[in-house]
Scaffold this motif. Structure first.
Motif, PDB file in Angstrom:
ATOM      1  N   GLY A 183      10.511  -3.591   5.279  1.00  7.14           N
ATOM      2  CA  GLY A 183       9.690  -3.868   3.924  1.00  7.14           C
ATOM      3  C   GLY A 183       8.923  -4.854   4.056  1.00  7.14           C
ATOM      4  O   GLY A 183       8.260  -4.807   3.490  1.00  7.14           O
ATOM      5  N   PHE A 184       9.071  -5.245   4.677  1.00  5.34           N
ATOM      6  CA  PHE A 184       7.937  -6.136   5.418  1.00  5.34           C
ATOM      7  C   PHE A 184       6.727  -5.602   5.957  1.00  5.34           C
ATOM      8  O   PHE A 184       5.394  -5.967   5.691  1.00  5.34           O
ATOM      9  N   ILE A 185       7.262  -5.085   6.279  1.00  4.18           N
ATOM     10  CA  ILE A 185       6.514  -4.119   8.046  1.00  4.18           C
ATOM     11  C   ILE A 185       5.394  -3.141   6.740  1.00  4.18           C
ATOM     12  O   ILE A 185       4.501  -3.240   6.250  1.00  4.18           O
ATOM     13  N   THR A 186       6.311  -2.450   5.939  1.00 10.56           N
ATOM     14  CA  THR A 186       5.660  -1.677   3.902  1.00 10.56           C
ATOM     15  C   THR A 186       4.931  -1.809   3.719  1.00 10.56           C
ATOM     16  O   THR A 186       3.554  -1.322   3.384  1.00 10.56           O
ATOM     17  N   PHE A 187       5.105  -3.438   3.454  1.00  9.63           N
ATOM     18  CA  PHE A 187       4.128  -3.835   2.336  1.00  9.63           C
ATOM     19  C   PHE A 187       3.291  -4.777   2.532  1.00  9.63           C
ATOM     20  O   PHE A 187       1.932  -4.487   2.241  1.00  9.63           O
ATOM     21  N   SER A 188       3.123  -4.976   4.091  1.00  6.93           N
ATOM     22  CA  SER A 188       1.710  -5.410   5.077  1.00  6.93           C
ATOM     23  C   SER A 188       0.932  -4.249   4.681  1.00  6.93           C
ATOM     24  O   SER A 188      -0.029  -4.236   4.833  1.00  6.93           O
ATOM     25  N   LEU A 189       1.543  -2.640   4.890  1.00  7.29           N
ATOM     26  CA  LEU A 189       0.453  -1.578   5.981  1.00  7.29           C
ATOM     27  C   LEU A 189       0.508  -1.212   4.224  1.00  7.29           C
ATOM     28  O   LEU A 189      -1.478  -0.542   4.394  1.00  7.29           O
ATOM     29  N   ILE A 190       1.182  -1.121   3.024  1.00  7.21           N
ATOM     30  CA  ILE A 190      -0.224  -0.642   1.740  1.00  7.21           C
ATOM     31  C   ILE A 190      -0.504  -2.160   1.419  1.00  7.21           C
ATOM     32  O   ILE A 190      -1.567  -1.482   0.614  1.00  7.21           O
ATOM     33  N   TRP A 191      -0.820  -3.596   1.434  1.00  8.99           N
ATOM     34  CA  TRP A 191      -1.818  -4.288   0.959  1.00  8.99           C
ATOM     35  C   TRP A 191      -2.769  -4.318   2.086  1.00  8.99           C
ATOM     36  O   TRP A 191      -4.617  -3.770   1.590  1.00  8.99           O
ATOM     37  N   TRP A 192      -2.785  -3.925   3.141  1.00 12.42           N
ATOM     38  CA  TRP A 192      -4.665  -3.417   4.049  1.00 12.42           C
ATOM     39  C   TRP A 192      -4.679  -2.287   3.568  1.00 12.42           C
ATOM     40  O   TRP A 192      -6.293  -2.049   3.761  1.00 12.42           O
ATOM     41  N   ILE A 193      -4.144  -0.935   3.499  1.00 11.24           N
ATOM     42  CA  ILE A 193      -4.305   0.075   2.623  1.00 11.24           C
ATOM     43  C   ILE A 193      -5.593   0.205   1.571  1.00 11.24           C
ATOM     44  O   ILE A 193      -6.603  -0.208   1.132  1.00 11.24           O
ATOM     45  N   VAL A 194      -4.468  -0.672   0.861  1.00  9.60           N
ATOM     46  CA  VAL A 194      -5.306  -1.119  -0.765  1.00  9.60           C
ATOM     47  C   VAL A 194      -6.651  -2.168  -0.490  1.00  9.60           C
ATOM     48  O   VAL A 194      -7.150  -1.719  -1.391  1.00  9.60           O
ATOM     49  N   LEU A 195      -6.260  -3.036   0.148  1.00 11.65           N
ATOM     50  CA  LEU A 195      -7.008  -3.909   0.595  1.00 11.65           C
ATOM     51  C   LEU A 195      -9.093  -3.381   0.746  1.00 11.65           C
ATOM     52  O   LEU A 195      -9.866  -4.059   0.861  1.00 11.65           O
ATOM     53  N   PHE A 196      -8.775  -2.147   1.622  1.00 10.65           N
ATOM     54  CA  PHE A 196      -9.040  -1.475   2.669  1.00 10.65           C
ATOM     55  C   PHE A 196     -10.271  -1.001   1.200  1.00 10.65           C
ATOM     56  O   PHE A 196     -11.074  -0.117   1.110  1.00 10.65           O
ATOM     57  N   MET A 197      -9.496  -0.076   0.185  1.00  9.79           N
ATOM     58  CA  MET A 197     -10.418   0.630  -0.463  1.00  9.79           C
ATOM     59  C   MET A 197     -10.695  -0.277  -1.866  1.00  9.79           C
ATOM     60  O   MET A 197     -11.965  -0.094  -2.540  1.00  9.79           O
ATOM     61  N   ILE A 198     -10.346  -1.623  -1.852  1.00 10.59           N
ATOM     62  CA  ILE A 198     -10.877  -2.573  -2.807  1.00 10.59           C
ATOM     63  C   ILE A 198     -12.588  -3.236  -2.459  1.00 10.59           C
ATOM     64  O   ILE A 198     -12.887  -3.491  -2.932  1.00 10.59           O
TER      65      ILE A 198
END
Length: 80
Positions: free
Chosen positions: A11-26
């Protein structure tokens, strides 16, 4: 390792991956560059990057996305 511990790490790895992907889109949203830059500064450097605001927005978007992905994985809809 117990199954619960693996779920936490997954879950931590999944959250981190989603977070970074969204950050690069924002990151590019609302970026304004200076018209006149001083010598030694990059012409493409943003005037006010608003990093704190973008981190908060990224986290607010990532939390519901994470729970949707977690639900899809837990219900095995995706076959993962």
């Amino acid at each position: 390792m117990s199954e619960k511990a693996m779920r936490f790490y997954t879950g931590f790895i999944t959250f981190s991956l989603i977070w970074w992907i969204v950050l690069f889109m924002i990151l590019p949203i609302g970026v304004r560059v200076l018209e006149n830059t001083d010598t030694g500064f990059a012409a493409s450097a943003p005037e006010n990057p608003m990093i704190g605001r973008k981190i908060i927005i990224t986290t607010a978007i990532t939390i519901p996305l994470f729970f949707i992905v977690k639900w899809l994985i837990d219900t095995n809809i995706l076959g993962i």
